[in-house]
Design a protein around this motif. Sequence first.
Motif, PDB file in Angstrom:
ATOM      1  N   SER A 179       0.820  -1.203   0.000  1.00 11.75           N
ATOM      2  CA  SER A 179       0.000   0.000   0.000  1.00 11.75           C
ATOM      3  C   SER A 179       0.857   1.258   0.000  1.00 11.75           C
ATOM      4  O   SER A 179       2.051   1.233   0.342  1.00 11.75           O
ATOM      5  CB  SER A 179      -0.901   0.018   1.235  1.00 11.75           C
ATOM      6  OG  SER A 179      -0.117   0.229   2.403  1.00 11.75           O
TER       7      SER A 179
ATOM      8  N   GLY B 129       0.479   3.663   2.090  1.00 12.40           N
ATOM      9  CA  GLY B 129       0.807   3.911   3.497  1.00 12.40           C
ATOM     10  C   GLY B 129       2.020   3.141   3.963  1.00 12.40           C
ATOM     11  O   GLY B 129       2.783   3.623   4.812  1.00 12.40           O
ATOM     12  N   SER B 130       2.214   1.952   3.430  1.00 10.67           N
ATOM     13  CA  SER B 130       3.367   1.155   3.847  1.00 10.67           C
ATOM     14  C   SER B 130       4.676   1.829   3.457  1.00 10.67           C
ATOM     15  O   SER B 130       5.678   1.716   4.165  1.00 10.67           O
ATOM     16  CB  SER B 130       3.299  -0.246   3.225  1.00 10.67           C
ATOM     17  OG  SER B 130       3.579  -0.216   1.837  1.00 10.67           O
TER      18      SER B 130
ATOM     19  N   LEU C 171       5.245   4.685   6.009  1.00  8.75           N
ATOM     20  CA  LEU C 171       5.726   4.132   7.280  1.00  8.75           C
ATOM     21  C   LEU C 171       7.180   3.699   7.152  1.00  8.75           C
ATOM     22  O   LEU C 171       7.987   3.926   8.064  1.00  8.75           O
ATOM     23  CB  LEU C 171       4.841   2.956   7.692  1.00  8.75           C
ATOM     24  CG  LEU C 171       5.224   2.248   8.999  1.00  8.75           C
ATOM     25  CD1 LEU C 171       5.245   3.246  10.163  1.00  8.75           C
ATOM     26  CD2 LEU C 171       4.256   1.108   9.283  1.00  8.75           C
TER      27      LEU C 171
ATOM     28  N   GLU D 109       9.249   2.224  15.569  1.00  4.27           N
ATOM     29  CA  GLU D 109       7.928   2.710  15.187  1.00  4.27           C
ATOM     30  C   GLU D 109       7.211   3.130  16.455  1.00  4.27           C
ATOM     31  O   GLU D 109       7.332   2.473  17.504  1.00  4.27           O
ATOM     32  CB  GLU D 109       7.117   1.616  14.485  1.00  4.27           C
ATOM     33  CG  GLU D 109       7.632   1.213  13.125  1.00  4.27           C
ATOM     34  CD  GLU D 109       6.826   0.073  12.533  1.00  4.27           C
ATOM     35  OE1 GLU D 109       5.701  -0.183  13.025  1.00  4.27           O
ATOM     36  OE2 GLU D 109       7.319  -0.576  11.600  1.00  4.27           O
TER      37      GLU D 109
ATOM     38  N   ASP E  25       2.304   5.702  14.963  1.00  7.62           N
ATOM     39  CA  ASP E  25       2.474   5.061  13.652  1.00  7.62           C
ATOM     40  C   ASP E  25       1.503   3.903  13.502  1.00  7.62           C
ATOM     41  O   ASP E  25       0.838   3.759  12.468  1.00  7.62           O
ATOM     42  CB  ASP E  25       3.901   4.526  13.491  1.00  7.62           C
ATOM     43  CG  ASP E  25       4.939   5.609  13.376  1.00  7.62           C
ATOM     44  OD1 ASP E  25       4.604   6.708  12.903  1.00  7.62           O
ATOM     45  OD2 ASP E  25       6.100   5.351  13.760  1.00  7.62           O
TER      46      ASP E  25
ATOM     47  N   GLU F   3      -2.008   5.095  13.048  1.00  6.02           N
ATOM     48  CA  GLU F   3      -2.239   5.719  11.759  1.00  6.02           C
ATOM     49  C   GLU F   3      -2.243   4.710  10.614  1.00  6.02           C
ATOM     50  O   GLU F   3      -3.085   4.776   9.713  1.00  6.02           O
ATOM     51  CB  GLU F   3      -1.173   6.784  11.493  1.00  6.02           C
ATOM     52  CG  GLU F   3      -1.367   7.526  10.180  1.00  6.02           C
ATOM     53  CD  GLU F   3      -0.348   8.630   9.966  1.00  6.02           C
ATOM     54  OE1 GLU F   3      -0.373   9.256   8.878  1.00  6.02           O
ATOM     55  OE2 GLU F   3       0.476   8.875  10.884  1.00  6.02           O
ATOM     56  N   PHE F   4      -1.306   3.777  10.646  1.00 11.54           N
ATOM     57  CA  PHE F   4      -1.113   2.888   9.501  1.00 11.54           C
ATOM     58  C   PHE F   4      -1.567   1.450   9.746  1.00 11.54           C
ATOM     59  O   PHE F   4      -1.828   0.718   8.800  1.00 11.54           O
ATOM     60  CB  PHE F   4       0.365   2.863   9.101  1.00 11.54           C
ATOM     61  CG  PHE F   4       0.870   4.191   8.632  1.00 11.54           C
ATOM     62  CD1 PHE F   4       0.512   4.692   7.391  1.00 11.54           C
ATOM     63  CD2 PHE F   4       1.695   4.956   9.438  1.00 11.54           C
ATOM     64  CE1 PHE F   4       0.984   5.926   6.953  1.00 11.54           C
ATOM     65  CE2 PHE F   4       2.165   6.186   9.018  1.00 11.54           C
ATOM     66  CZ  PHE F   4       1.801   6.672   7.780  1.00 11.54           C
TER      67      PHE F   4
ATOM     68  N   ASN G 158       0.355  -2.481   7.395  1.00 10.39           N
ATOM     69  CA  ASN G 158       1.190  -1.655   6.523  1.00 10.39           C
ATOM     70  C   ASN G 158       2.676  -1.730   6.875  1.00 10.39           C
ATOM     71  O   ASN G 158       3.487  -1.020   6.274  1.00 10.39           O
ATOM     72  CB  ASN G 158       0.726  -0.205   6.541  1.00 10.39           C
ATOM     73  CG  ASN G 158      -0.446   0.022   5.610  1.00 10.39           C
ATOM     74  OD1 ASN G 158      -0.417  -0.382   4.458  1.00 10.39           O
ATOM     75  ND2 ASN G 158      -1.498   0.649   6.115  1.00 10.39           N
ATOM     76  N   ARG G 159       3.023  -2.576   7.822  1.00 12.88           N
ATOM     77  CA  ARG G 159       4.438  -2.791   8.098  1.00 12.88           C
ATOM     78  C   ARG G 159       5.060  -3.608   6.969  1.00 12.88           C
ATOM     79  O   ARG G 159       4.488  -4.589   6.509  1.00 12.88           O
ATOM     80  CB  ARG G 159       4.618  -3.545   9.416  1.00 12.88           C
ATOM     81  CG  ARG G 159       4.386  -2.695  10.647  1.00 12.88           C
ATOM     82  CD  ARG G 159       4.535  -3.510  11.909  1.00 12.88           C
ATOM     83  NE  ARG G 159       4.375  -2.671  13.086  1.00 12.88           N
ATOM     84  CZ  ARG G 159       4.212  -3.143  14.317  1.00 12.88           C
ATOM     85  NH1 ARG G 159       4.184  -4.448  14.515  1.00 12.88           N
ATOM     86  NH2 ARG G 159       4.085  -2.314  15.333  1.00 12.88           N
TER      87      ARG G 159
END
Length: 333
Positions: free
Chosen positions: A208, A210-211, A214, A235, A239, A242-243, A247-248
């Motif tokens: 994504s 977002g990933s 991050l 992190e 974080d 939010e993600f 998303n990691r």
Amino acid sequence: MTAITSPAVPLELVDFFHTHSCFLIAGHKEPDGDCIGSSIALSLFLQRLGKKTVLLSAGPFQRPEIRMYEPLFSAHVPAEIKEMSAGVGLIIVDCSGIDRTGDLAEQLNGFPVIYIDHHATNTVKVPGSLVYTESPSATFIIQTIIETISGSVTKDEAEMLFFGLCTDTGYFRHLDERSAEVFMHAARLVQAGVNPKYVFARINGGKSFGSRILLSRVLSRMQPYYDGKLIVSYETLADRQEFGIENRDSDMAYQLIQGIAGVKAICVVRQDTETHCSVGFRSLDTVDVSRIAASFGGGGHKQAAGLYIEGRAEELLPRFVEAFAPQLSSAMK
């Protein structure tokens, strides 16, 4: 250096397969591709032998590449299995102990069990188990078992075995000159019908937007220690809020940090809740991060290990940095 070879399959393991008519197959909590690939490949093979199988996982299925397999797994031992007085065997894969299966652990006590694993922290002495710590993945061991018993793997089995091998070896980038037999295993999987290009895309694609944001934050927080031989980052809880965990992209973060000149080891701390953190360690050839993880109650391999620990990231990071001193301070002399 000693070459990685195919482990000998114990006769007791083969007898275990033939003795039981139904198998519970469970791996570690927070499963990865090797855990999932091992479980499914073994299940497919046992079904080929005419056995009933039940796939178990406490989850969560956080990694994007394994989410499609979540419906195949149950977080509970089915009631009808609990009521069976005989004929049920338990196989723990890619996992050093029943306690590492998470919330499943209590449900699994009492079943006849064997372990198929490659973790250095696995010290179980259960007859019929196959623990081979030189193996690059649990799927490498399971492929050996399948080929020993039946001669070859099916295409469906091969796809799951290749998936697990690739995820645990970083798509082969963690292998060294001892690994000729590993590549021969991989070649037989490709001969069985695996498409390596497709597997690579499944593991590394579909991330994504977002990933990537991050990932940029983790990289922006990097701090070097021991003349740049150790890189740490973190992190925050913000974080995560939010993600989200989904998303990691830890593997990509480690890969990019390892590409920095002089880096020998990495520590990334993730604040999962107000009170607890998950921690990932990675290393190149010389640093044994499993020793670091074990000293804090975690575990893993020489080059990849981790733990879940109580505390705040800002308080834990100095302790982790200090724990690397015996290995990295001496390397600076």
